[in-house]
Design an enzyme around this catalytic site. Sequence first.
Site, PDB file in Angstrom:
ATOM      1  N   GLU A 159       0.811  -1.215   0.000  1.00 14.19           N
ATOM      2  CA  GLU A 159       0.000   0.000   0.000  1.00 14.19           C
ATOM      3  C   GLU A 159       0.846   1.268   0.000  1.00 14.19           C
ATOM      4  OE1 GLU A 159      -0.565  -2.644   1.815  1.00 14.19           O
ATOM      5  OE2 GLU A 159      -2.602  -3.294   1.342  1.00 14.19           O
ATOM      6  N   HIS A 177     -11.363  -3.761  10.253  1.00 11.33           N
ATOM      7  CA  HIS A 177     -12.017  -3.700   8.941  1.00 11.33           C
ATOM      8  C   HIS A 177     -13.236  -2.789   8.965  1.00 11.33           C
ATOM      9  CE1 HIS A 177      -9.376  -6.629   7.263  1.00 11.33           C
ATOM     10  NE2 HIS A 177     -10.165  -6.983   6.271  1.00 11.33           N
TER      11      HIS A 177
END
Lengths: 369, 325
Positions: free
Chosen positions: A74, A143
């Site tokens: 990322e 999440h």
Amino acid sequence: MPSKSSLKAEQTTNSREQSGAEALNDALALCLERDPSTLLIGEGVPDPMGIFGTTTGLRDRFGAERVLDMPLSENGLTGICIGAAISGLRPIMVHQRIDFALLAMDQLVNNAAKWRYMFAGQASVPLVVRCIVGRGWGQGPQHAQSLQSLFAHIPGLKVVMPVFPDDAKGMLCAAVADDDPVIFIEHRWIHPVRGEVPDGYFETPLGKARVRREGRHITIAAFSFMTIEALHAARALANLGIEAEVIDMRSVSPLDVPTVLRSVAKTGHLLVADTGHQSFGVAGELISRVVRQGFDHLTAAPVSVTLPDLPCPTSHVWAAHYYPTAVDIAEQALRQCGISIGEAEHRELEKLLPTTPPDIPNPDYRGPF
Amino acid sequence: MPETTSNTNEHALLRRMLRIRRIEEALAKRYAEQEMRCPMHLCIGQEATAVGVTAALKKDDHVFSGHRAHGHYLAKGGDLTRMIAELYGRVTGCCEGRGGSMHLIDQAAGFMGSTPIVGGTVPVAVGAAWASTLRNEGRVIALFFGDGCFEEGVLHESMNFAALHQLPILFVCENNDYAVYTALGDRQPQRPIHGIAAAHGLQTSNLDGNDVRAVQTAAAEATQRARSGEGPQFLELHTWRWREHCGPDIDDQLGYRSPEAQAAWLARCPIQREQEHLRGQKLLTETELHNMERNIQQEIDIAFDTAISAPLPPVENMHRHLHAQ
């Protein structure tokens, strides 16, 4: 229940009813079509699930060179997209969960946000980072974060959070056309939300709130999915004689304070609903600015409805207690307007209780993410 | 870059190194005036890496760098006066005073930016190489970083992507053995740095970074391979910083580097070596060297005068350039 909302967009001659995911897919296709320098990259972009349907079919249409998967890197890929952006391309990155973008904070904060400023306007970073906020079905501590305040704290980053499909489409087009980095935050539960969406390419300006319901007793300024909860709450409040003005803030940075001030000047009351945590958050920031700039308009101390200052627990038993809903908004709005909760109020609030389990977005939802 | 008629092409490498050395010595001398109020990382002793690599690049090729970037900026042709003005916080600086020594840019010269977070420009340079490929520009990107960068995850992420997409980039590792005061052996296990790059699928060279001609040759070969589609290239250039990590002084008295190592590296001065090479080939006379020194000094004096006499940035400019207008 929220997914059943079919809230009318501004009618145009050519429009159609779409889900948020379909509108985002259209926006991406239009951006890729109109500007060959546009790229779409992210973990899972070309896979069979197509980022909840938002990228389905785009690789076939625009080729593997422009629509591509990425290594699980990322931070590196954010920097690579920054390098591509300063070199004339317009990359759109996608993170299936905003939590993954935390790995890229160095590149986003130190480079993307500052490249134009530190090099005195000699280079631009036209980068869009789509970040999806998870909710429900046990997404849990890593999440389901809603991290808009983290990004909005950084000068140089624009942060937007559309909720309705027409805004999702128009604001994504505007974000891609913008010459500066934009953090485009999509609550997972906006993907199934349906609404009228104008056909073709159009841009909805970033940094502008939108009054979605007019009212004269209280201003409810809401971010992202809380706008939908606020509109439900407003209908219950109307049955109790309280006309709430519901503002979909749409952008976090720039923050459209003038629109809220104009509304508060009329209503005298302010409730801010955000999908993030309470402390050091977006709701607190908006309240602070309204108090500083519009103190004389207020007839009561503003309130906020947010997540508690806790990580998201996984077990579904906690979902109803962790996530505030229309009930919380309506209850706080009544108190804000000086109305005590009696029998009639209880009945209306009860009608707002979700008919689906609070850890799933709609009755058809079957998991797993 | 200003080349004077008194110097032939054979002198170009020497002249460029000597120019960087004298500029940095002038910066170091004036740093005590407290007018250059920004952290400054001098590359004195490491000039051959900057000059050797950039001598192998075309003008249209792009360079990115990190915190110790003066040499890379100057070797690529970055404007000297604008660099000095930037260090003095002047509005005429290359970042209009927003950057200082640690943020340099001269896009017209192909120097696309330097920033001081270790590894910060590594993926950015890879992204520029990706753009060069996607836009069929034929441009090679050269990227300078240090041995410490191998401890940053983003370097490995970036090499992985560069190799996956066979991008035209030259990774240049200036291995000077130290991260501030900490030796390489205290930070990394015993294995060659270039071996890691090779494991990522890069073509690598490992050589003396104080031999400017060897650096130029290796860089030219690597650049040629990158330009012809052979994918990312890697040079490990062994060198030595003569002064303290940050600041104008020599800090040998602190004792973190052995006097033997320091003496050995001083004896390998890249500028002395190039002078000896040219003299051995009978390509450099004392008069030519004297004239070279004099011309460089004149250029430096004028650059400082011009830079310092420029105004400070107007206070109202502070808010400019946050967003596109």
